[in-house]
Design a protein around this motif. Sequence first.
Motif, short mmCIF file in Angstrom:
data_model
loop_
_atom_site.label_atom_id
_atom_site.label_comp_id
_atom_site.label_asym_id
_atom_site.label_seq_id
_atom_site.Cartn_x
_atom_site.Cartn_y
_atom_site.Cartn_z
N ALA A 1 -56.13 59.39 -22.67
CA ALA A 1 -55.19 59.86 -23.47
C ALA A 1 -53.26 59.28 -23.59
N LYS A 2 -52.53 60.01 -22.25
CA LYS A 2 -51.68 59.81 -21.99
C LYS A 2 -51.49 58.03 -21.68
N GLU A 3 -52.22 57.21 -21.19
CA GLU A 3 -52.37 56.02 -21.38
C GLU A 3 -52.44 55.14 -22.60
N ASN A 4 -52.91 55.67 -23.51
CA ASN A 4 -53.16 55.30 -24.60
C ASN A 4 -54.24 53.79 -24.82
N LEU A 5 -55.27 54.55 -23.67
CA LEU A 5 -56.64 53.76 -23.39
C LEU A 5 -57.61 53.14 -24.09
N GLU A 6 -57.54 54.12 -25.02
CA GLU A 6 -58.62 53.92 -26.63
C GLU A 6 -58.25 52.93 -27.14
N ASP A 7 -57.02 53.04 -27.95
CA ASP A 7 -56.07 51.84 -28.17
C ASP A 7 -56.19 50.83 -27.63
N LYS A 8 -55.95 50.71 -26.58
CA LYS A 8 -55.67 49.54 -25.69
C LYS A 8 -57.05 48.69 -25.68
N PHE A 9 -58.22 49.15 -25.32
CA PHE A 9 -59.47 48.87 -25.53
C PHE A 9 -59.78 47.84 -27.18
N ARG A 10 -59.10 48.72 -27.81
CA ARG A 10 -60.26 48.46 -28.97
C ARG A 10 -59.75 47.34 -29.64
N ARG A 11 -57.94 47.43 -29.14
CA ARG A 11 -57.19 46.30 -29.59
C ARG A 11 -58.37 44.64 -28.77
N GLN A 12 -57.51 44.61 -27.82
CA GLN A 12 -59.00 43.72 -26.97
C GLN A 12 -60.57 43.48 -27.04
N ILE A 13 -60.34 43.76 -27.66
CA ILE A 13 -62.16 44.06 -27.56
C ILE A 13 -62.16 43.24 -29.25
N SER A 14 -61.21 43.82 -30.05
CA SER A 14 -61.23 43.26 -31.58
C SER A 14 -60.38 41.65 -31.08
N MET A 15 -60.54 41.33 -30.01
CA MET A 15 -60.15 39.68 -30.01
C MET A 15 -61.46 39.12 -30.08
N TYR A 16 -62.41 39.90 -30.09
CA TYR A 16 -63.81 39.36 -29.44
C TYR A 16 -64.31 39.71 -30.90
N LYS A 17 -63.98 39.83 -32.16
CA LYS A 17 -64.69 40.78 -33.30
C LYS A 17 -66.09 39.53 -33.89
N HIS A 18 -66.27 38.07 -33.58
CA HIS A 18 -67.04 37.32 -33.91
C HIS A 18 -68.46 37.87 -32.88
N VAL A 19 -67.86 38.68 -31.80
CA VAL A 19 -69.29 38.86 -31.18
C VAL A 19 -69.98 40.23 -31.60
N VAL A 20 -68.44 40.94 -31.16
CA VAL A 20 -68.83 42.71 -31.44
C VAL A 20 -69.63 42.75 -33.47
N SER A 21 -69.36 42.21 -34.08
CA SER A 21 -69.89 42.56 -35.65
C SER A 21 -71.69 41.86 -35.15
N ARG A 22 -71.79 41.39 -34.24
CA ARG A 22 -73.16 40.48 -34.16
C ARG A 22 -74.28 41.63 -33.55
N MET A 23 -72.93 42.85 -32.83
CA MET A 23 -73.80 43.56 -31.71
C MET A 23 -73.91 45.24 -33.08
N ASP A 24 -75.28 45.87 -32.40
CA ASP A 24 -75.54 47.14 -32.95
C ASP A 24 -74.06 48.07 -32.80
N LYS A 25 -73.36 48.63 -34.30
CA LYS A 25 -72.66 49.45 -34.58
C LYS A 25 -71.79 50.69 -33.67
N SER A 26 -72.74 50.81 -32.86
CA SER A 26 -71.99 51.64 -31.82
C SER A 26 -71.72 51.55 -30.58
N TRP A 27 -71.96 50.21 -30.13
CA TRP A 27 -71.92 48.98 -28.74
C TRP A 27 -71.01 49.47 -28.51
N SER A 28 -69.29 49.34 -29.53
CA SER A 28 -67.67 49.10 -29.57
C SER A 28 -67.71 50.48 -28.91
#
Length: 191
Positions: free
Chosen positions: A1-28
């Motif tokens: 939490a101190k490194e704010n990793l979850e938010d950081k990785f969610r932002r990075q993954i959101s750059m690939y929304k064209h991929v993530v949107s085609r995967m199971d919702k729990s995948w991200s």
Amino acid sequence: AKENLEDKFRRQISMYKHVVSRMDKSWSNYLVSQLVAHKLFKKNGLAAKYLTHPTIQARSEAELYYLEFQIKNPWRFSYCRIIEKPAPDFYVMQDVFSQEKFLLYSQGIGLIMKKIGMEPALWFMLTGFNGECYQTYSTIEYLKGFQSFDIYFFAKKLKPDLLFETDVPEFIESNPIPFLMLWIGGEIPVT
């Protein structure tokens, strides 16, 4: 939490929304937990930074031993293939870039092969050593038709100055997210 990793990785993954949107919702969600674990336990990961923190030092002896062991045995992402199946849920794997062979325990691999009805050409997974063998953590990606040269080609597109296939694992360790996104093509057969 101190490194704010979850938010950081969610932002990075959101750059690939064209991929993530085609995967199971729990995948991200699984992906984020996998990336956080990797950031903590990879070679020179964050776990070593926090080992002397008072909150960590207040943990039990067993928990401290576990953390110290993981720091000494870094987790890593690996593209590998099955070489041998010595026992149920145990596999001798070979990293396709380093050629290193290692014993892996994974119930998930057998379940995946049963579900898809075959042994895929490549697996991509985060592994950690438990003192006796390697184990997977979170998502286990399979690629039915990809070969090591396909991964190398992809890596060269991301980093044109990458010279050798043996340089690919270090590049993956620095940024595994694009490689995790290749799972979208996991069902593509060998062509």
